[in-house]
Design a protein around this motif. Sequence first.
Motif, PDB file in Angstrom:
ATOM      1  N   MET A 144       0.839  -1.200   0.000  1.00 46.15           N
ATOM      2  CA  MET A 144       0.000   0.000   0.000  1.00 46.15           C
ATOM      3  C   MET A 144       0.879   1.257   0.000  1.00 46.15           C
ATOM      4  SD  MET A 144      -3.001  -1.109   2.670  1.00 46.15           S
ATOM      5  CE  MET A 144      -2.015  -0.946   4.163  1.00 46.15           C
ATOM      6  N   TYR A 145       0.447   2.250  -0.784  1.00 43.30           N
ATOM      7  CA  TYR A 145       1.129   3.544  -0.847  1.00 43.30           C
ATOM      8  C   TYR A 145       0.092   4.634  -0.643  1.00 43.30           C
ATOM      9  CZ  TYR A 145       4.974   0.931  -2.958  1.00 43.30           C
ATOM     10  OH  TYR A 145       5.975   0.043  -3.198  1.00 43.30           O
ATOM     11  N   LYS A 146       0.545   5.779  -0.110  1.00 44.69           N
ATOM     12  CA  LYS A 146      -0.359   6.908   0.140  1.00 44.69           C
ATOM     13  C   LYS A 146       0.197   8.108  -0.617  1.00 44.69           C
ATOM     14  CE  LYS A 146      -3.440   8.992   3.133  1.00 44.69           C
ATOM     15  NZ  LYS A 146      -4.782   8.886   2.562  1.00 44.69           N
ATOM     16  N   GLU A 147      -0.694   8.838  -1.257  1.00 49.08           N
ATOM     17  CA  GLU A 147      -0.256  10.083  -1.891  1.00 49.08           C
ATOM     18  C   GLU A 147       0.226  11.038  -0.807  1.00 49.08           C
ATOM     19  OE1 GLU A 147      -3.106  11.761  -4.611  1.00 49.08           O
ATOM     20  OE2 GLU A 147      -3.567   9.782  -5.473  1.00 49.08           O
ATOM     21  N   ASP A 148       1.380  11.692  -1.055  1.00 51.39           N
ATOM     22  CA  ASP A 148       1.997  12.548  -0.038  1.00 51.39           C
ATOM     23  C   ASP A 148       2.921  13.528  -0.758  1.00 51.39           C
ATOM     24  OD1 ASP A 148       3.540  13.725   1.897  1.00 51.39           O
ATOM     25  OD2 ASP A 148       4.046  11.849   2.936  1.00 51.39           O
ATOM     26  N   PRO A 149       2.595  14.837  -0.680  1.00 55.21           N
ATOM     27  CA  PRO A 149       3.413  15.836  -1.398  1.00 55.21           C
ATOM     28  C   PRO A 149       4.884  15.783  -1.004  1.00 55.21           C
ATOM     29  CG  PRO A 149       1.484  16.856  -0.367  1.00 55.21           C
ATOM     30  CD  PRO A 149       1.493  15.429   0.075  1.00 55.21           C
ATOM     31  N   GLU A 150       5.178  15.282   0.212  1.00 52.75           N
ATOM     32  CA  GLU A 150       6.566  15.204   0.688  1.00 52.75           C
ATOM     33  C   GLU A 150       7.181  13.832   0.415  1.00 52.75           C
ATOM     34  OE1 GLU A 150       7.992  17.949   2.333  1.00 52.75           O
ATOM     35  OE2 GLU A 150       6.117  18.867   1.617  1.00 52.75           O
ATOM     36  N   GLY A 151       6.400  12.897  -0.188  1.00 54.21           N
ATOM     37  CA  GLY A 151       6.851  11.512  -0.326  1.00 54.21           C
ATOM     38  C   GLY A 151       8.042  11.362  -1.257  1.00 54.21           C
ATOM     39  N   ASP A 396      -8.834   2.638   7.276  1.00 52.41           N
ATOM     40  CA  ASP A 396      -7.964   3.301   8.260  1.00 52.41           C
ATOM     41  C   ASP A 396      -7.211   4.486   7.670  1.00 52.41           C
ATOM     42  OD1 ASP A 396      -8.612   1.278  10.112  1.00 52.41           O
ATOM     43  OD2 ASP A 396      -7.061  -0.022   9.264  1.00 52.41           O
ATOM     44  N   PHE A 397      -6.883   4.443   6.379  1.00 55.51           N
ATOM     45  CA  PHE A 397      -5.974   5.433   5.795  1.00 55.51           C
ATOM     46  C   PHE A 397      -6.619   6.314   4.740  1.00 55.51           C
ATOM     47  CE2 PHE A 397      -3.359   1.726   6.960  1.00 55.51           C
ATOM     48  CZ  PHE A 397      -2.557   2.324   7.919  1.00 55.51           C
ATOM     49  N   GLY A 398      -7.914   6.106   4.447  1.00 54.06           N
ATOM     50  CA  GLY A 398      -8.522   6.849   3.347  1.00 54.06           C
ATOM     51  C   GLY A 398      -8.038   6.312   2.010  1.00 54.06           C
ATOM     52  N   GLU A 399      -7.870   7.238   1.033  1.00 54.02           N
ATOM     53  CA  GLU A 399      -7.488   6.766  -0.303  1.00 54.02           C
ATOM     54  C   GLU A 399      -6.016   6.325  -0.312  1.00 54.02           C
ATOM     55  OE1 GLU A 399      -8.751   8.699  -4.248  1.00 54.02           O
ATOM     56  OE2 GLU A 399      -6.647   9.242  -4.020  1.00 54.02           O
ATOM     57  N   VAL A 400      -5.800   5.081  -0.756  1.00 56.10           N
ATOM     58  CA  VAL A 400      -4.439   4.566  -0.901  1.00 56.10           C
ATOM     59  C   VAL A 400      -4.294   3.982  -2.302  1.00 56.10           C
ATOM     60  CG1 VAL A 400      -4.187   3.990   1.550  1.00 56.10           C
ATOM     61  CG2 VAL A 400      -5.074   2.253  -0.046  1.00 56.10           C
ATOM     62  N   TRP A 401      -3.055   3.697  -2.689  1.00 59.42           N
ATOM     63  CA  TRP A 401      -2.779   2.955  -3.919  1.00 59.42           C
ATOM     64  C   TRP A 401      -2.236   1.583  -3.506  1.00 59.42           C
ATOM     65  CZ3 TRP A 401      -2.263   5.062  -9.194  1.00 59.42           C
ATOM     66  CH2 TRP A 401      -2.770   6.375  -9.304  1.00 59.42           C
ATOM     67  N   ILE A 402      -2.692   0.550  -4.191  1.00 56.61           N
ATOM     68  CA  ILE A 402      -2.239  -0.811  -3.865  1.00 56.61           C
ATOM     69  C   ILE A 402      -1.661  -1.446  -5.123  1.00 56.61           C
ATOM     70  CG2 ILE A 402      -2.941  -3.121  -3.099  1.00 56.61           C
ATOM     71  CD1 ILE A 402      -5.177  -1.801  -1.473  1.00 56.61           C
ATOM     72  N   GLY A 403      -0.440  -1.972  -5.006  1.00 60.68           N
ATOM     73  CA  GLY A 403       0.153  -2.670  -6.157  1.00 60.68           C
ATOM     74  C   GLY A 403       1.643  -2.406  -6.286  1.00 60.68           C
ATOM     75  N   GLY A 404       2.151  -2.693  -7.492  1.00 66.36           N
ATOM     76  CA  GLY A 404       3.576  -2.482  -7.756  1.00 66.36           C
ATOM     77  C   GLY A 404       4.467  -3.623  -7.303  1.00 66.36           C
ATOM     78  N   THR A 405       3.875  -4.838  -7.195  1.00 69.16           N
ATOM     79  CA  THR A 405       4.684  -5.996  -6.763  1.00 69.16           C
ATOM     80  C   THR A 405       4.402  -7.196  -7.677  1.00 69.16           C
ATOM     81  OG1 THR A 405       2.927  -6.777  -5.290  1.00 69.16           O
ATOM     82  CG2 THR A 405       4.605  -5.337  -4.323  1.00 69.16           C
ATOM     83  N   GLN A 406       5.307  -8.184  -7.575  1.00 66.54           N
ATOM     84  CA  GLN A 406       5.065  -9.451  -8.249  1.00 66.54           C
ATOM     85  C   GLN A 406       3.930 -10.189  -7.557  1.00 66.54           C
ATOM     86  OE1 GLN A 406       9.300 -10.779  -8.634  1.00 66.54           O
ATOM     87  NE2 GLN A 406       8.411 -12.331  -9.968  1.00 66.54           N
ATOM     88  N   LYS A 407       3.224 -11.020  -8.315  1.00 71.49           N
ATOM     89  CA  LYS A 407       2.198 -11.855  -7.698  1.00 71.49           C
ATOM     90  C   LYS A 407       2.847 -13.009  -6.931  1.00 71.49           C
ATOM     91  CE  LYS A 407      -1.629 -10.753 -10.760  1.00 71.49           C
ATOM     92  NZ  LYS A 407      -2.586 -11.259 -11.768  1.00 71.49           N
TER      93      LYS A 407
END
Length: 567
Positions: A144-151, A396-407
């Motif tokens: 899981m990743y979260k949008e973050d202007p400082e990320g 718990d975190f609101g909008e997140v992005w999920i992915g970017g890994t091998q299955k």
Amino acid sequence: MRDLQKQYSHLADIESIGKSRMGRDQLLMTVTAKSTGSHDAKPAMWVDGAIHGNEVNGITCSLYLLWYLLTRYDYDPYVHDLVNTTTFYVLPGLNVDANDSFVRFPNTPNNPRRTYRPWDRDGDGLYDEDQTEDVDGDGELSVMYKEDPEGPLKLSPDGRRFIPVADPSERVLRFRRIGPEGFDNDGDGRINEDDIGGPDPNRNFPFGWNLADGYPYPLSEPETRNVWEFQRTHPNIFATFHYHNTGRLIMFQAPPAVRTGAAAAGIGAGGRGQQLTFQERLARLREDNRYAQLFDRQVAPEYQHDMDVQTRIVTTGARLLKDYNPVIGGLSGQAHAATYYMLGAYAYLIELWGSPVFAADIDGDGRVSEEELLMWIDLELHGEGWVTPRKFDHPDFGEVWIGGTQKKHTARTPPARYIEEEAQKNTDFVMYSASQFPRIEIDEIKVSGEGSDLYWVDVTVKNDRVYPTSSDRAVQLGIAVQDKLTFRSSNNVTRVTIPGGMTQIDPLNPGSRAVAPDGDTHEFRLKGQENLTFRYLVRASGQGWVEFQADSFHGGNAVKRAEIRGR
Ligand SMILES: [Ca+2]
Ligand SMILES: [Ca+2]
Ligand SMILES: [Ca+2]
Ligand SMILES: [Ca+2]
Ligand SMILES: [Zn+2]
């Protein structure tokens, strides 16, 4: 397994060696031709898979071995002989609770690895209370990743990966990594902080055990204890294979080191006073055989044969497995440490599969970058095998992005199309090892007159296999069963007592030396690819015979008779 056993009940049995913590059976299949003797009367190969719950390709390889042995017994002479003379004890899934979870539920390629002993990993008084979950329900456990202007991260141009922002002034959508998919189940502000699982089962065996890794005590886990109890009560087990992933390694158990490193490097070697380094010696060996192996370990003389035997076996293993590297295994509570050091069985841990370097490393730098990995997935797996990032509303975190890994099934375990090739060559290696189990034979009985009614009888006993009839380690443990040669004769032939020990008929010919036994039975130990000649003096009045019977606990039996034309 059950279907195979039903179809080949003259070759196979299934038993449960015990229950796991969650009450599942650990099913073991025993394969040997029942028509040639019972399983415990033959030297045995032990094979287990997936002691680490997620390493399920060990299950596949174990099952493939069983299938290969059973289905080919009728028409393949190599398999026929192996199954007639050898017993295979195969436990496809050792860590059955975790094995079941890995296959049936979303997981990362790395979990669940351990046994299911409840464990309070974060010390909050609750056990296994915050496990990973498939948050977006796509069947995969990704990140899981979260949008973050400082990320520090951004999406790659193709939108499939999260990559570092190299230029701090770049105006781009930024992210920070949260962690593996999951919810904060106990509301402590952290996710996945107390996942399922207790100790590492492959640190739970007694040899070299330590508290930190093998907690709480040796063989505390029913899964490891059941295995050990079976092995301990089956002294016919001669060698063991343990399937793991990943990294294409043949980890073999070597005798204790006297010294390693530079000090051992110059020993033996070059001839004419020349001292070669370890690397030079290996390079010289590889001029003739590119799979040649040499290990920078000096062992005590009483362990040299084990070191030589293991080097020979893994050299052939490297050839059979092609892109696997032999290395010496560790000594901290692993199953293979216990089987060699405590049972005297030759032991091998196979790290199956690994990064697809050969196929995917197109720039030839020896590693597979993420770009190269994706190209491999697109071309060879036709795109199957990658979780493309997408948005999801997390409670718990609101909008997140999920992915970017091998299955799960394309990373530590081979993608489906490579499973059979992997299982086939590993089956070849296990069968090769079993084909080199010792076999005692009586090679030749030579009778020569000594004048009057006396005759010398020289009998040569041999073992043309790579393995000795018992390991150096078994000898050192005091558990090796000696080989035995028994003298018998017709009534008119009698053994003449001569002093036991070395004899030499022709004082000028060292080749005429042989050991004279001082009784009707004589005990000895046959090493790998060794002939031993024993000498008896007999008195014969008229036509008669002598007969020898060789008995070896792991090497079988042989009987041979020779006529004596007495006067
Ligand atoms: Ca906890
Ligand atoms: Ca998911
Ligand atoms: Ca939590
Ligand atoms: Ca590369
Ligand atoms: Zn493992």
